[in-house]
Motif scaffolding. Structure first.
Motif, mmCIF file in Angstrom:
data_model
loop_
_atom_site.group_PDB
_atom_site.id
_atom_site.type_symbol
_atom_site.label_atom_id
_atom_site.label_comp_id
_atom_site.label_asym_id
_atom_site.label_seq_id
_atom_site.Cartn_x
_atom_site.Cartn_y
_atom_site.Cartn_z
ATOM 1 N N LEU A 1 5.594 -5.714 -2.395
ATOM 2 C CA LEU A 1 4.185 -6.368 -1.992
ATOM 3 C C LEU A 1 4.776 -7.771 -1.827
ATOM 4 C CD1 LEU A 1 1.308 -5.282 -1.693
ATOM 5 C CD2 LEU A 1 0.906 -6.350 -4.154
ATOM 6 N N ILE A 2 4.557 -8.435 -0.506
ATOM 7 C CA ILE A 2 4.998 -9.665 -0.248
ATOM 8 C C ILE A 2 3.632 -10.597 -0.143
ATOM 9 C CG2 ILE A 2 6.036 -10.892 1.386
ATOM 10 C CD1 ILE A 2 7.980 -8.823 0.598
ATOM 11 N N GLY B 1 7.048 3.907 -8.597
ATOM 12 C CA GLY B 1 6.201 4.798 -8.644
ATOM 13 C C GLY B 1 5.377 5.149 -7.433
ATOM 14 N N ALA B 2 4.262 5.461 -7.675
ATOM 15 C CA ALA B 2 3.421 5.898 -6.410
ATOM 16 C C ALA B 2 2.479 4.632 -6.074
ATOM 17 C CB ALA B 2 2.380 6.996 -6.951
ATOM 18 N N ALA B 3 2.774 3.363 -6.611
ATOM 19 C CA ALA B 3 2.042 2.433 -6.273
ATOM 20 C C ALA B 3 1.987 2.010 -4.796
ATOM 21 C CB ALA B 3 2.846 0.904 -6.906
ATOM 22 N N ALA B 4 3.021 2.183 -4.016
ATOM 23 C CA ALA B 4 3.139 2.044 -2.632
ATOM 24 C C ALA B 4 2.096 2.836 -1.762
ATOM 25 C CB ALA B 4 4.542 1.770 -2.137
ATOM 26 N N SER B 5 2.260 4.318 -2.298
ATOM 27 C CA SER B 5 1.286 5.195 -1.672
ATOM 28 C C SER B 5 -0.220 4.916 -1.878
ATOM 29 C CB SER B 5 1.510 6.731 -1.997
ATOM 30 O OG SER B 5 1.487 6.662 -3.384
ATOM 31 N N ILE B 6 -0.498 4.350 -3.088
ATOM 32 C CA ILE B 6 -1.754 4.011 -3.273
ATOM 33 C C ILE B 6 -2.249 2.773 -2.564
ATOM 34 C CG2 ILE B 6 -3.424 3.036 -5.071
ATOM 35 C CD1 ILE B 6 -1.612 4.730 -7.232
ATOM 36 N N LEU B 7 -1.394 1.662 -2.392
ATOM 37 C CA LEU B 7 -1.783 0.687 -1.652
ATOM 38 C C LEU B 7 -1.791 0.872 -0.168
ATOM 39 C CD1 LEU B 7 0.168 -2.293 -3.417
ATOM 40 C CD2 LEU B 7 -2.357 -2.028 -3.163
ATOM 41 N N ALA B 8 -1.156 1.828 0.282
ATOM 42 C CA ALA B 8 -1.013 2.256 1.787
ATOM 43 C C ALA B 8 -2.457 2.774 2.251
ATOM 44 C CB ALA B 8 -0.192 3.383 2.217
ATOM 45 N N LEU B 9 -3.136 3.346 1.238
ATOM 46 C CA LEU B 9 -4.270 3.906 1.286
ATOM 47 C C LEU B 9 -5.478 2.909 1.422
ATOM 48 C CD1 LEU B 9 -4.148 7.359 -0.880
ATOM 49 C CD2 LEU B 9 -4.132 6.978 1.679
ATOM 50 N N CYS B 10 -5.237 1.868 0.719
ATOM 51 C CA CYS B 10 -6.212 0.665 0.864
ATOM 52 C C CYS B 10 -6.379 -0.021 2.093
ATOM 53 C CB CYS B 10 -5.830 -0.286 -0.437
ATOM 54 S SG CYS B 10 -5.747 0.325 -1.973
ATOM 55 N N ASP B 11 -7.120 0.543 3.037
ATOM 56 C CA ASP B 11 -7.101 -0.112 4.307
ATOM 57 C C ASP B 11 -8.492 -0.477 4.665
ATOM 58 O OD1 ASP B 11 -8.640 2.209 4.300
ATOM 59 O OD2 ASP B 11 -7.563 3.352 5.854
ATOM 60 N N GLY B 12 -9.427 -0.696 3.627
ATOM 61 C CA GLY B 12 -10.849 -1.217 3.728
ATOM 62 C C GLY B 12 -11.669 -0.159 4.473
ATOM 63 N N GLU B 13 -11.192 0.894 4.776
ATOM 64 C CA GLU B 13 -12.138 2.006 5.479
ATOM 65 C C GLU B 13 -12.609 3.200 4.220
ATOM 66 O OE1 GLU B 13 -10.485 3.540 8.947
ATOM 67 O OE2 GLU B 13 -10.232 1.770 9.765
#
Length: 143
Positions: free
Chosen positions: A83-84, A94-106
């Protein structure tokens, strides 16, 4: 070979001798701090796990999205998700990146939890993901 002489009469290396390192290495704030999002005991770092206004689990209308200054990247060389942030890099485990990838505002939080439950059946997604997202919101990484 001529050497420069200063006002006191001492000989030195000459007027063109300079430090071989570029100035950018010495500039204040030029270092990148790398922190882990999850501590070794499995809990996320920081002050508290919930919100102080009583909305810890009830996100009926919040659609999480990364803040404008936050970028999600995958480092192929090291095999890490990052996370830059401005002047900081957070290593995701862990699964943090896959969770953040789903945080798209939609998607709202319920839709994110439902998608993660579909991907990871049997995992405690409904209990942990809202707390994780709340923590990122508290840090200012999600809006």
């Amino acid at each position: 070979m001529r050497r420069a002489v200063d006002a006191a009469g001492r000989r030195g290396p000459g007027p063109r001798a300079r430090c071989a390192r570029p100035a950018s290495r010495h500039r204040a704030g030029g270092r990148i701090a790398v922190t882990d999002l999850v501590r070794p005991d499995g809990r996320s770092p920081g002050r508290s796990q919930g919100r102080s206004d009583g909305r810890s689990g009830g996100y009926p209308d919040w659609r999480p999205a990364r803040a404008r200054s936050v970028t999600l990247r995958h480092d192929r060389v090291r095999g890490l998700d990052l996370l830059i942030l401005p002047e900081r890099v957070v290593v995701l485990r862990g699964a943090a990146a896959s969770i953040l990838a789903l945080c798209d505002g939609e998607r709202d939080v319920r839709a994110i939890v439902a998608e993660l439950e579909r991907r990871h059946p049997g995992a405690p997604v409904a209990d942990e993901v809202p707390v994780f997202l709340d923590r990122l919101r508290h840090e200012g990484w999600l809006r």
